[in-house]
Design an enzyme around this catalytic site. Structure first.
Site, mmCIF file in Angstrom:
data_model
loop_
_atom_site.group_PDB
_atom_site.id
_atom_site.type_symbol
_atom_site.label_atom_id
_atom_site.label_comp_id
_atom_site.label_asym_id
_atom_site.label_seq_id
_atom_site.Cartn_x
_atom_site.Cartn_y
_atom_site.Cartn_z
ATOM 1 N N GLU B 108 0.712 -1.298 -0.316
ATOM 2 C CA GLU B 108 0.031 0.040 -0.018
ATOM 3 C C GLU B 108 1.312 1.352 0.278
ATOM 4 O O GLU B 108 0.817 2.311 -0.747
ATOM 5 C CB GLU B 108 -0.991 0.357 1.838
ATOM 6 C CG GLU B 108 -1.752 0.329 1.126
ATOM 7 C CD GLU B 108 -2.800 1.012 -0.450
ATOM 8 O OE1 GLU B 108 -2.978 1.965 -0.536
ATOM 9 O OE2 GLU B 108 -3.437 -0.446 -0.861
ATOM 10 N N SER B 194 19.236 -8.275 -8.474
ATOM 11 C CA SER B 194 17.803 -8.382 -9.318
ATOM 12 C C SER B 194 17.429 -9.878 -10.390
ATOM 13 O O SER B 194 16.955 -10.758 -10.350
ATOM 14 C CB SER B 194 17.315 -7.668 -10.109
ATOM 15 O OG SER B 194 17.046 -6.248 -8.885
ATOM 16 N N HIS B 323 3.392 -9.487 -9.358
ATOM 17 C CA HIS B 323 5.176 -9.989 -9.186
ATOM 18 C C HIS B 323 5.458 -9.148 -7.981
ATOM 19 O O HIS B 323 6.338 -9.516 -7.896
ATOM 20 C CB HIS B 323 5.480 -10.309 -10.594
ATOM 21 C CG HIS B 323 6.803 -9.780 -10.849
ATOM 22 N ND1 HIS B 323 7.196 -10.826 -9.902
ATOM 23 C CD2 HIS B 323 7.441 -9.439 -11.021
ATOM 24 C CE1 HIS B 323 8.788 -10.455 -10.681
ATOM 25 N NE2 HIS B 323 8.780 -9.449 -11.219
ATOM 26 N N SER B 324 4.607 -7.957 -8.339
ATOM 27 C CA SER B 324 5.109 -6.722 -7.500
ATOM 28 C C SER B 324 4.627 -5.767 -7.826
ATOM 29 O O SER B 324 3.673 -6.278 -8.970
ATOM 30 C CB SER B 324 7.120 -6.478 -8.408
ATOM 31 O OG SER B 324 7.006 -5.669 -10.035
#
Lengths: 277, 435
Positions: B108, B194, B323-324
């Protein structure tokens, strides 16, 4: 469908499969999700795609291959979603490397890459996906590869960049005009390899001062190649040493991005150095 | 007797001098040698066959999924019940739900523009907690990016998680990486990067170092079913197997690699089917059953450290969240699918078990929900107020020492900032300091 499709997660596979598609006679457009992830495919690009025609005595080629991938700073991408790796690829004879500065350029240059009979790597500055808004003709058109574009004419200083940086340089040119009374010629290089040294040199002959800027790291960034060539071809025309404004020689940082990038203020300082030499 | 012995000796001598292999048959003192034509290739030595038939993967039933607790939280196989004590089970539950609360709030916060990026762990909490609870605290962890629960189990605090997401002065990573790229030396969790699967062959190497050091530790390497398609995964498995590395390869098969479903990722029987191809012991497990995950990881660890060989665990689970924050999964999967899989989520299942044991009830649930939310919000508020690290951290740790050219660049930034202070958000950062 069978024309646009997911593949298993493997960059070396994606590029190699693309090379194979091209050799098999199909136009191949391979997408690498972020330029930061292109490195597993570097072997295929440098040892295979780039050398396919040469090593076979022109019996075979993979010219129908175009690789496209998002690159560049985006505000919060950090180490692995911000890289500008064009310099690594500029060092590979046999491929073309192209970088657009906006939607209109992107369409024309990409179509040229797709139709070009050599394998091409097309870097798309990701911040421009949302950041640059332009009218783009729906009709078919191409823009020439290996031709730099003088985006804005000027007489006192030549500013060279590509991708996002062209917009930074246009901003600097405005500030330089207002604050220093200097008129800057802004050139978008567009194709990194093979690059248009004629247009750059012609401009430097006129202005005598050159500043090259890029987000990629300073040492062995592509500005080094431009500087080496220009000092060789235009030595006596130069009023001052060539300025390079680049990313620092570190990985691309997250929270320090505002300090890292070659922004308009650093470029302005560079222009002052050129002018006050 | 002597004649029979002589016969046996003759046979033995015969065996050592002839190239074809010999099958000894008979249990009587007279040993007979039947010449059997066997393949004598360096690459493989099995048997000859005179029937032409291809191994058809579609004819094999898939590798079965080991499970201990069913969706209602009941132990289906009493003999497999790990009988974990109440304190530990409560910790498992609290860690899974605290992670869940933290995920909700931080997701959020990205939407509100407070942090730049976030990845949730919804649906996969049992893969983290089940495995982490079965390891020793000093076993080295190489993760991908969706294993925050492992850190939580080991004691990474809410402050530490959220400071990293903010990249502030308290971030152990010094503000250099995007959110969720956690790392902890104390907790033996190697900092996340990443690129996918790059950690996998590294894990093999670290395990080899542990083997040589004879320190009794193993390595665990987490990765997704998508990352398993990378070339690095192949290198990792093959090196670990050929070099006898005590590493647990733990695959979170959650159905998606961003928008790529497993049907586009592989054609075989998941990742587990590849294990024996490399010569690794392999098992598939219900990733949403925290006890099953715990059992297999515990057993895998034992195999690793006792026999110095790698083990492949494929934990079947489902990625409930996007996913993100850069992804909107409603673009490629129906909401009904997510809802359906959420009914089998690991948190609910463990709660059912706890309730059946009389270890948890609705009041405790509500109380804990409030408390965990409060804890997250407190850490969050503190993290948000902290400044970013001083800008010289940009230049440090590229090498162990700062080389001259980098020192020059740091000096030039210092000079630039002194002339252009108003153009940079220096008030949000600690003051410039080179010490």
């Amino acid at each position: 469908g069978d024309r646009v499709f997911n593949s298993p997660l493997s960059e070396q596979g994606i590029v190699a499969f693309g090379i194979g598609l091209a050799v098999g006679g199909a136009t191949a457009i391979a997408e690498i999700q972020f330029a930061d992830y292109i490195f597993p495919a570097f072997d295929q690009i440098t040892n295979e795609a780039a050398k396919f025609r040469y090593r076979s005595g022109n019996l075979f080629d993979c010219g129908k291959l175009t690789i496209r991938t998002p690159c560049g700073a985006v505000g919060h991408g950090a180490l692995y979603h911000s890289q500008s790796p064009e310099a690594f690829f500029a060092h590979i004879p046999g491929i073309k490397v192209v970088i657009p500065r906006g939607p209109y350029q992107a369409k024309g240059l990409l179509l040229s890459c797709i139709r070009d009979p050599n394998p091409c790597v097309f870097f798309e500055p990701k911040i421009l996906y949302r950041g640059a808004i332009e009218e783009v003709p729906t009709k078919d058109y191409t823009l020439p590869l290996s031709q730099a574009e003088v985006v804005q004419e000027g007489n006192d200083v030549t500013l060279v960049g590509w991708g996002t940086q062209v917009h930074v340089l246009l901003e600097v040119a405005k500030i330089a005009q207002e604050k220093l009374g200097m008129s800057c010629e802004v050139i978008d290089l567009r194709t990194i390899l093979p690059w248009d040294s004629d247009t750059i040199c012609k401009s430097v002959v006129k202005t005598g001062r050159l500043l090259v800027a890029h987000e990629a790291t300073h040492t062995m960034g592509f500005a080094a190649e431009i500087a080496a060539t220009v000092q060789s071809e235009c030595f006596l025309n130069l009023e001052s040493p060539i300025e390079r404004v680049c990313g620092y020689d570190t990985p691309f940082p997250h929270v320090f991005e505002p300090f890292y990038i070659p922004d308009q203020w650093k470029c302005l300082e560079g222009i002052k150095k050129l002018v006050n030499y | 007797m002597a004649a029979k012995l002589g016969g046996a000796l003759r046979t033995l001598r015969y065996l050592t001098t002839r190239p074809v292999s010999c099958r000894l048959i008979g249990t009587s003192p007279s040993v007979r040698c039947v010449h059997e034509d066997r393949p004598q290739f360096p690459g493989s030595k099995s048997k000859f066959t005179y029937k032409l038939s291809f191994l058809d993967p579609d004819e094999e039933a898939g590798i079965p999924v080991y499970r201990v607790m069913n969706s209602e939280g009941e132990m289906t196989e009493k003999s497999e019940d790990p009988k974990i004590d109440k304190t530990t089970v409560l910790k498992m539950y609290r860690d899974m739900t605290l992670l869940n609360s933290m995920d909700k709030i931080l997701y959020e916060s990205q939407r509100q523009g407070r942090i730049s990026f976030y990845m949730t762990n919804f649906g996969e909490e049992a893969t983290h907690i089940g495995s982490a609870s079965a390891l020793h605290p000093e076993d080295m962890v190489f993760g991908q990016y969706r294993e925050a629960g492992v850190l939580m189990w080991r004691g990474f605090t809410l402050d530490q998680f959220i400071n990293q997401c903010y990249g502030n002065t308290e971030d152990v990573g010094k503000g250099r990486q995007m959110p969720v790229h956690y790392g902890s030396q104390d907790l033996h969790f190697v900092t996340i990067s990443s690129p996918l699967a790059t950690q996998m062959p590294q894990a093999s190497g670290a395990a080899y170092a542990f083997k040589r050091a004879q320190n009794g530790k193993c390595v665990i390497c987490y990765f997704g079913e998508g990352a398993a398609s990378e070339g690095d995964a192949h290198a990792a498995f093959n090196f670990a197997a050929t070099l006898d590395c005590p590493v647990i390869f733990f695959c979170r098969n959650n159905g998606y690699a961003i928008s790529t479903p497993t049907s586009d990722q592989y054609r075989g029987d998941g990742i587990a089917s590849r294990g024996s191809g490399y010569g690794m012991l392999t098992i598939r497990v219900d990733g949403n059953d925290v006890f099953a995950v715990h059992n297999v990881t515990k057993e895998a660890r034992e195999i690793c450290v006792s026999h110095n060989r790698p083990v492949l665990i494929e934990a079947m689970t489902y990625r409930i969240g996007h996913h993100s924050t850069s992804d909107d999964s409603s673009m490629y999967r129906k909401k009904g699918e997510v809802v359906k899989f959420d009914t089998n989520n690991p948190i609910g299942r463990l709660r059912s078990y706890m309730v059946k044991q009389g270890w948890w009830n609705d009041d405790q649930e509500n109380e804990w929900k409030e408390e965990s939310k409060k804890m997250v919000m407190e850490s969050f508020a503190k993290a948000e107020k902290r400044k970013k690290p001083n800008p010289t951290e940009l230049f440090k740790d590229v090498y162990e020492e700062i080389p001259p050219h980098l020192q020059k660049q740091m000096d030039s930034l210092k000079e630039h900032l002194s002339k252009n202070e108003d153009k940079y958000p220096t008030q949000n950062y600690e003051a410039w300091s080179e010490h």
